[in-house]
Design a protein around this motif. Structure first.
Motif, short mmCIF file in Angstrom:
data_model
loop_
_atom_site.label_atom_id
_atom_site.label_comp_id
_atom_site.label_asym_id
_atom_site.label_seq_id
_atom_site.Cartn_x
_atom_site.Cartn_y
_atom_site.Cartn_z
N THR A 192 0.72 -1.37 -0.08
CA THR A 192 -0.16 0.08 -0.01
C THR A 192 0.63 1.22 0.13
O THR A 192 0.58 2.07 -0.70
N ALA A 195 2.35 1.79 -3.52
CA ALA A 195 1.17 2.31 -4.44
C ALA A 195 0.89 3.76 -4.11
O ALA A 195 0.70 4.46 -5.15
N GLU A 196 0.79 4.04 -2.95
CA GLU A 196 0.41 5.40 -2.40
C GLU A 196 1.20 6.49 -2.71
O GLU A 196 1.15 7.73 -3.18
N LEU A 197 2.74 6.07 -2.53
CA LEU A 197 3.71 7.18 -2.38
C LEU A 197 4.32 7.44 -3.86
O LEU A 197 4.59 8.42 -4.23
N GLY A 199 2.88 5.32 -6.59
CA GLY A 199 2.15 5.28 -7.95
C GLY A 199 2.18 3.83 -8.62
O GLY A 199 2.14 3.46 -9.75
#
Length: 446
Positions: A192, A195-197, A199
């Motif tokens: 996660t 993915a969030e930091l 992409g």
């Protein structure tokens, strides 16, 4: 008169004597039960009062009621904070920033005239440290295939590590392994975070595969560290519990100031220690907390951890009546004084003064003998444990004080405890590990 009640009968001498005997027996029974209750209360109070500060319990067991930190060391006379010569970590300007932005003033603050073309009186520099934009950096490799005049087609060879049409690069793998093994995120939270930091879509299973590949690549490194530890003069050893697949396993560590080897095993005793592969046949000096399995390695010389026994002595001091003299206090003060002597001697490049050494050693020995006398009845488990501690201070005095004769021997095993403390933190942050293989991979990377 005929209406008066009859006079009570007066007991005979024999009846009174029998009553006294019966009551004496009852009093003796009640006294015995009271002593048992007092002993049980003392045991329970000592058990409830145990913390990481006065026993061998790990800091992770203190829970939310963790006591305020209290060092067993005496004041050194130095001010708190970083000492002279410490480099510090203050943000400082650099001479070659990546981008320079020049800001011009508006009109004159006095008369309002334009300042265009006027000479520069002074330039003030201000620098902002920030992260670059985090986005995937995609490199495409085109493998050109050409056809020869003879009809044969030849395709270019892909660079090493480029094995699939689409794959993650080494920096993504390094970031995943770092977040999982270095910052103790779970595999799901690692995926996660990436993915969030950044992409980059990634699954928990891929994080596990990256970790497994990283650990497999350390086989040669681990063998080298194991051999360096086996050849070392002084090695610290310790162990701690870790939940693996819902069961209690044990993380074993062997270390010096330069090398650390950590592994996980289902057993705590000699089977787990032998699996680490350092102490079997080890002929140097091993530092440990006086746990019995370490003593089975008779080829080694032993230095028992002074910090550990200080915590045990502190537990006795905490349970003693306020204001009363306690043999454990004298023993602890003597050990601390002996440690200060060795630290001061090492700082000045001299040897420990033999007179001071003999004085504090005698105080330690006398305190331990008094402790043996005061705990000799051993009527309870608590008293038996304190008696065993006092006897250990006498019987293994040489093993506790070996550091006073060799400046290369540390007085404590704090380094080993620090090296495996992160294992407990990992369990607190992300819970237990699911497989023994995964636990061993995690330990190898640590």
């Amino acid at each position: 008169m005929s209406g008066d009640p009859p006079a009570p009968s007066v007991p005979s001498y024999d009846e009174l004597a029998a009553l006294v005997v019966e009551q004496a027996a009852l009093i003796a029974q009640l006294r015995a039960e009271l002593e048992q209750a007092r002993a049980r209360i003392a045991e329970l109070e000592a058990q409830v009062g145990k913390t990481s500060r006065n026993s061998a319990k790990p800091p992770s067991s203190d829970g939310l009621a963790k006591p305020p930190p209290k060092s067993l060391r005496k004041k050194s006379g130095r001010r708190p904070g970083g000492q002279g010569g410490h480099p510090g970590s203050t943000l400082r300007m650099v001479d070659d920033p990546d981008v320079r932005l020049r800001h011009e003033p508006g009109p004159c603050g006095g008369c309002g005239a334009s300042l265009a073309g006027r000479p520069v009186a002074r330039t003030e520099r201000r620098q902002v440290f920030d992260l670059p934009e985090l986005r995937p950096h995609v490199i495409e490799h085109e493998l050109v295939e050409r056809e020869c005049g003879c009809g044969t087609r030849t395709k270019a060879t892909a660079p090493d590590g480029v094995d699939a049409p689409v794959q993650y690069g080494p920096r993504v793998s390094a970031a995943a392994v770092y977040l999982y093994s270095g910052q103790f995120l779970s595999k799901e939270r690692t995926a996660t975070a990436l993915a969030e930091l950044v992409g980059i879509p990634i699954s928990a299973g891929t994080v596990g595969a990256m970790t497994a590949r990283a650990a497999t690549g350390l086989d040669g490194f681990l063998a080298t560290v194991r051999q360096c530890l086996a050849d070392a003069e002084v090695v610290g050893a310790d162990e701690t519990g870790l939940r693996v697949a819902g069961k209690l396993h044990w993380v074993h560590v062997a270390r010096t100031d330069r090398y650390t080897l950590i592994d996980c095993h289902p057993k705590r005793g000699t089977a787990g220690i032998d699996a680490l592969g350092v102490l079997s046949g080890f002929a140097g000096i091993v530092i440990h907390d006086a746990w019995a399995p370490y003593d089975t390695y008779t080829d080694a010389t032993h230095q028992l951890c002074v910090a550990h026994v200080l915590r045990e002595l502190q537990g006795i001091v905490d349970a003693a009546p306020a204001g009363s003299w306690c043999w454990a206090t004298q023993a602890a003060d003597a050990l601390l004084a002996l440690h200060r002597l060795t630290v001061d001697a090492a700082a000045t490049g001299t040897t420990v003064d033999p007179t001071d050494l003999a004085t504090h050693t005698r105080l330690l020995r006398h305190a331990a003998h008094i402790g043996i006398t005061q705990t000799s009845p051993r009527g309870t488990k608590l008293m038996a444990a304190r008696h065993a501690l006092a006897c250990r201070l006498v019987d293994r005095e040489a093993d506790y004080l070996r550091f006073t004769s060799n400046p290369r021997i540390p007085a404590d095993n704090n380094g080993s405890e620090r090296d495996i403390r992160m294992i407990k933190l990992r369990q607190k942050v992300s819970g237990c590990l699911r497989t023994l293989t995964g636990a061993r991979q995690f330990c190898a990377i640590r």
